[in-house]
Write a protein that holds these residues in place. Sequence first.
Motif, short mmCIF file in Angstrom:
data_model
loop_
_atom_site.label_atom_id
_atom_site.label_comp_id
_atom_site.label_asym_id
_atom_site.label_seq_id
_atom_site.Cartn_x
_atom_site.Cartn_y
_atom_site.Cartn_z
N ASP A 105 30.27 2.21 5.92
CA ASP A 105 29.03 2.05 6.75
C ASP A 105 27.83 2.01 6.30
O ASP A 105 26.73 1.81 6.67
N PHE A 106 27.74 2.32 4.93
CA PHE A 106 26.52 2.78 4.39
C PHE A 106 25.86 1.44 3.94
O PHE A 106 26.64 0.57 3.35
N SER A 107 24.54 1.56 4.12
CA SER A 107 23.74 0.17 3.51
C SER A 107 22.80 0.71 2.75
O SER A 107 22.11 1.83 2.59
N ASP A 108 22.68 -0.01 1.51
CA ASP A 108 21.67 0.32 0.42
C ASP A 108 20.09 1.06 1.08
O ASP A 108 19.69 0.20 1.98
N LEU A 109 19.58 1.77 0.67
CA LEU A 109 18.36 2.19 0.90
C LEU A 109 17.29 2.33 -0.04
O LEU A 109 17.63 2.68 -1.32
N GLU A 110 16.12 1.89 0.24
CA GLU A 110 15.00 1.99 -0.53
C GLU A 110 13.92 2.62 0.05
O GLU A 110 13.45 2.47 1.09
N ILE A 111 13.11 3.76 -0.58
CA ILE A 111 12.21 4.39 -0.03
C ILE A 111 10.92 4.58 -0.97
O ILE A 111 10.93 4.97 -2.08
N HIS A 112 9.80 4.27 -0.48
CA HIS A 112 8.47 4.25 -0.99
C HIS A 112 7.84 5.19 -0.20
O HIS A 112 7.62 4.79 1.08
N TYR A 113 6.97 6.07 -0.97
CA TYR A 113 6.44 7.31 -0.17
C TYR A 113 5.21 7.61 -0.96
O TYR A 113 5.12 7.73 -2.06
N ARG A 114 4.05 7.39 -0.06
CA ARG A 114 2.98 8.18 -0.83
C ARG A 114 2.00 8.88 0.05
O ARG A 114 2.29 8.87 1.34
N THR A 115 1.27 9.90 -0.59
CA THR A 115 0.61 10.88 0.15
C THR A 115 -0.60 11.37 -0.61
O THR A 115 -0.64 11.40 -1.89
N GLY A 116 -1.48 11.86 0.20
CA GLY A 116 -2.92 12.46 -0.60
C GLY A 116 -4.13 11.95 0.00
O GLY A 116 -3.97 11.24 1.01
N ASP A 117 -5.16 12.40 -0.56
CA ASP A 117 -6.44 11.90 0.10
C ASP A 117 -7.28 11.42 -1.11
O ASP A 117 -7.10 10.13 -1.44
N GLU A 118 -8.10 12.33 -1.84
CA GLU A 118 -8.71 11.98 -3.16
C GLU A 118 -7.81 11.44 -4.36
O GLU A 118 -8.10 10.49 -4.93
N ARG A 119 -6.61 12.23 -4.24
CA ARG A 119 -5.49 12.01 -5.34
C ARG A 119 -4.44 11.55 -4.58
O ARG A 119 -3.86 12.39 -3.92
N ILE A 120 -3.73 10.49 -4.72
CA ILE A 120 -2.72 9.70 -4.18
C ILE A 120 -1.40 9.97 -5.04
O ILE A 120 -1.54 9.68 -6.25
N GLU A 121 -0.50 10.56 -4.50
CA GLU A 121 0.80 10.80 -5.26
C GLU A 121 1.80 9.77 -4.57
O GLU A 121 1.92 9.31 -3.53
N PHE A 122 2.46 8.89 -5.74
CA PHE A 122 3.41 7.89 -5.18
C PHE A 122 4.70 8.44 -5.62
O PHE A 122 5.07 8.89 -6.85
N TYR A 123 5.86 8.15 -4.68
CA TYR A 123 7.23 8.52 -4.86
C TYR A 123 8.07 7.30 -4.48
O TYR A 123 7.69 6.69 -3.52
N SER A 124 9.23 7.24 -5.30
CA SER A 124 10.20 6.07 -4.89
C SER A 124 11.59 6.45 -5.14
O SER A 124 11.81 7.23 -6.32
#
Length: 246
Positions: free
Chosen positions: A27-46
Amino acid sequence: MRNHLIILLLILTSCNSDKIDKAEFNDFSDLEIHYRTGDERIEFYSMEIFKSGEKIKAIKKSPFYYYGSGTDSTWTTEIGKSDLKLITEFINKAKSINDTCSFNSSSIDYYDIKTNGKEIKIVGNCEWNGIDYDSLESKIFKHKFIELEKKREIVADSLIRSFNGIWDVSGWENGVLKNRNLVLTRTTEKEPKIDGIYRWTFEKEKEAEFKEKLDIDEGSTLIEIGASTYKVMNIENDKIELKYLW
């Protein structure tokens, strides 16, 4: 002998209880997550979670987590049944949000999630009820974060041992910072002080206090001495080079 068998059965039962069954795997389908957060300094997660043979694996691509100037770069781990349950809850929550939330902070969250041929984009400070990206990453890579903290402890302890002792500091002259790149030269109490040269003493009894003033998780090693912050450029047995930052 009987006690050993009981312990072995408990271990095997524990391992099997977190094993993904065939239906869940299918039942599982491959998953890709890109997440970014911040104001003056942006942090990128994947992060990517995908089928690999008969297993489901997760790979953390960014950010890099540091211990001093060292980093493990990407992390890969195998997904268990409890992890998969949390992943499913995350996907369902993302689908229920699926757009824009309120902007109640200067730090804004952005999600770009791809799974099962579909893309979910979310912007704003949403209420994730404890299953946001941070929670997902912390749970899936829990053992990696434990290893990371151990490595940071090793770096911090090594630095403290290197600084223990008495040092003559060139760069400070008569209380004035003359050069941003300071050089600490190891000396002893018996050696006479050099006129105009500052002398620092790092006492073994204050190691715990000194350790709190270290910053070793940003890709470099920073140390607070007095009211100033320095970057550690080089460490040798009898010489330490520091760059003044602020």
